[in-house]
Scaffold this active site. Structure first.
Site, PDB file in Angstrom:
ATOM      1  N   HIS A  62      52.626 -63.328   1.668  1.00  0.00           N
ATOM      2  CA  HIS A  62      52.270 -64.103   2.651  1.00  0.00           C
ATOM      3  C   HIS A  62      51.025 -63.335   3.246  1.00  0.00           C
ATOM      4  CE1 HIS A  62      52.347 -66.958   5.862  1.00  0.00           C
ATOM      5  NE2 HIS A  62      52.012 -66.072   6.763  1.00  0.00           N
ATOM      6  N   ASP A  64      47.390 -64.170   6.222  1.00  0.00           N
ATOM      7  CA  ASP A  64      46.847 -65.064   7.039  1.00  0.00           C
ATOM      8  C   ASP A  64      45.357 -64.616   7.037  1.00  0.00           C
ATOM      9  OD1 ASP A  64      48.503 -66.953   8.202  1.00  0.00           O
ATOM     10  OD2 ASP A  64      50.045 -65.115   8.730  1.00  0.00           O
ATOM     11  N   GLU A 164      51.562 -73.183   6.099  1.00  0.00           N
ATOM     12  CA  GLU A 164      52.577 -72.578   6.862  1.00  0.00           C
ATOM     13  C   GLU A 164      52.792 -73.322   8.099  1.00  0.00           C
ATOM     14  OE1 GLU A 164      53.383 -68.067   8.911  1.00  0.00           O
ATOM     15  OE2 GLU A 164      51.435 -68.712   8.452  1.00  0.00           O
ATOM     16  N   HIS A 191      56.695 -73.699  11.738  1.00  0.00           N
ATOM     17  CA  HIS A 191      56.346 -72.505  12.228  1.00  0.00           C
ATOM     18  C   HIS A 191      57.064 -72.166  13.311  1.00  0.00           C
ATOM     19  CE1 HIS A 191      53.495 -69.307  13.500  1.00  0.00           C
ATOM     20  NE2 HIS A 191      53.478 -68.901  12.363  1.00  0.00           N
ATOM     21  N   HIS A 237      60.361 -68.647   9.320  1.00  0.00           N
ATOM     22  CA  HIS A 237      60.134 -69.539  10.695  1.00  0.00           C
ATOM     23  C   HIS A 237      61.166 -70.475  10.744  1.00  0.00           C
ATOM     24  CE1 HIS A 237      56.485 -67.588  12.080  1.00  0.00           C
ATOM     25  NE2 HIS A 237      56.003 -67.596  10.790  1.00  0.00           N
ATOM     26  N   HIS A 258      58.175 -64.185   4.386  1.00  0.00           N
ATOM     27  CA  HIS A 258      57.836 -62.995   5.424  1.00  0.00           C
ATOM     28  C   HIS A 258      58.798 -62.749   6.214  1.00  0.00           C
ATOM     29  CE1 HIS A 258      55.618 -66.442   6.935  1.00  0.00           C
ATOM     30  NE2 HIS A 258      55.323 -65.806   8.197  1.00  0.00           N
ATOM     31  N   ASP A 327      52.568 -60.294   5.529  1.00  0.00           N
ATOM     32  CA  ASP A 327      52.017 -60.862   6.774  1.00  0.00           C
ATOM     33  C   ASP A 327      50.833 -60.208   7.340  1.00  0.00           C
ATOM     34  OD1 ASP A 327      51.942 -63.104   8.438  1.00  0.00           O
ATOM     35  OD2 ASP A 327      53.596 -62.074   9.828  1.00  0.00           O
TER      36      ASP A 327
END
Length: 440
Positions: A62, A64, A164, A191, A237, A258, A327
């Site tokens: 993961h 971002d 995500e 999420h 999440h 993650h 993450d």
């Protein structure tokens, strides 16, 4: 020659041949020997890590970076150099230094976009990830486990696309299938907000709160369609109830891309032991995350506290169900010593120092994720004759002002008198929001 202040002579230890001289001289030689051995041992440990990671380069579950490209650069790739990005923790040079061979990049949009333009924003994030993975020769977009292996043989950083948050679907299986055609191979069911069909581990947002914080029937259909397509079900999440339900429904292994161990840090985003055991039965994967708040609930997180999560999960369900999902770019605080993606060798060095066998570390780095990806594709192949899912969410479960409800126009009684004017447009009702249709 050493500076005079650092030179040692007989006078330093006393008269030659005296007892103090011999004792002090022996101590000095022992200290010098220990120092040299320490340096050699340190070099040896570093070499061992580099050798292991060259044979089993990391698959990171993961990242971002796409979110930060939007935030800092408005997704204008022509204005950045991905080899060196000063404002973030991820760039090509540091991925290389960290021995990251495969990066799962997340297309993430804020929960505030739910009931608005989440689908459009997700498409834009997928576009920027696809562009960076095809416009830079160091990177290669992959959509299969075999493609991932091939990218490694070519010395490329493989990019795997993920979405995500299920709010990006707007509760639509056709949208899920279109994401798959664009190359998406993983999706998190939620999420930090509930969707109309799945519960989140967070209560930050008011969307679709309900007492039963699990999968609805439509949520089960989403998981089943992901199985049919060959898309990895990501439960990071998700609420624990949603995660348990998804594991029970899924025919393929699932991942927590993650998340870390709740027993070490009791945050709702982490995974409790009972759920780890359910994950093991599913042959899934928990990819330990590095966000400081999920690593150490109290005090400053460091490399050792991250390794504590690995140790606990290994002792609870075994090393073959563990991966790494840093993450980076999704959060702000990381443990001391793990500030960016180049630092992964430091974590691997700590696991080896804790006497983890190299084969188990190789699994954490790479082999465990490949097994899951292979098994997801195997289930896809077994379901190849199954038709696409056609489940539709009930309008009352998802109705909001920005969602159209397609209803036929009201029936008209036949008129005995012919009309001399143009025909009436009877399809206008198909274009009106449900809130306006309710007025007619």
């Amino acid at each position: 020659m050493a500076p005079a202040s650092l030179r040692f002579t007989d006078a330093t230890f006393g008269p030659a041949g005296s007892m103090p001289s011999m004792i002090c001289s022996s101590i000095f030689r022992l200290a010098m020997f220990s120092s040299v051995c320490g340096e050699l041992l340190g070099d040896s440990e570093t070499d061992r890590v580099q050798d292991l990671m060259s044979r089993y380069p990391l698959i990171d579950g993961h990242n971002d970076l796409a979110l930060q490209l939007r935030r800092h650069y408005h997704n204008l790739l022509s204005r950045v150099d991905l080899q060196h990005l000063p404002l973030v923790a991820t760039d090509i040079a540091r991925l290389r230094a960290g021995r990251v061979q495969t990066q799962v990049f997340a297309a993430y949009v804020l929960c505030g976009a739910q009931e608005k333009d989440a689908v459009r924003l997700t498409l834009e994030q997928l576009d920027v990830i696809r562009r960076m993975c095809t416009e830079y020769t160091d990177m290669e977009l992959v959509t299969t486990a075999e493609g991932l292996r091939g990218a490694e043989s070519r010395g490329k950083i493989a990019c795997v696309l993920s979405v995500e948050g299920g709010h990006s679907l707007d509760s639509s299986l056709p949208t899920l299938r279109m994401f798959y055609l664009l190359g998406v191979r993983s999706m998190a069911l939620t999420h930090n907000c509930n969707t109309p069909w799945a519960g989140s581990s967070s209560d930050l947002y008011h969307f679709y709160r309900r007492e039963n914080n699990t999968l609805t029937l439509f949520g089960q259909a989403v998981v089943q369609e992901m199985n049919r397509l060959g898309m990895i079900v990501d439960l990071s999440h998700s609420s624990w109830e949603t995660a348990r339900a998804a594991i029970s429904v899924s025919k393929a292994p699932v991942v927590f891309s993650h998340s870390s161990a709740y027993a070490i840090c009791n945050h709702s985003r982490n995974v409790p032991d009972w759920l780890l055991h359910e994950l093991k039965k599913n042959r899934g994967l928990i990819m330990v995350t590095l966000f400081s708040d999920f690593v150490a609930c109290e005090g400053q997180a460091n490399v050792s506290s991250v390794a504590d999560h690995f140790d606990h999960i290994r002792n609870t369900i075994g090393a073959e169900f563990i991966g790494i999902g840093g993450d980076y770019e999704g959060v702000l605080r990381f443990p001391l010593g793990l500030e960016d993606v180049s630092k992964y060798p430091v974590l691997i060095k700590e696991l080896l120092r804790r006497k983890w066998p190299e084969q188990e570390v190789a699994g954490v780095l790479r082999q465990n994720f490949l097994r899951v990806f292979d098994e997801v594709e195997k289930v896809r192949d077994e379901l190849r004759l199954s038709p696409p899912g056609e489940a539709q969410i009930a309008p009352e479960e998802v109705e909001h002002p920005c969602r159209l409800v397609l209803r036929p126009p009201p029936s008209q009684a036949p008129s005995s008198a012919p009309s001399s004017g143009p025909p009436r447009l009877l399809s206008v009702a198909l274009l009106l929001p449900a809130s306006l249709l309710a007025l007619h």
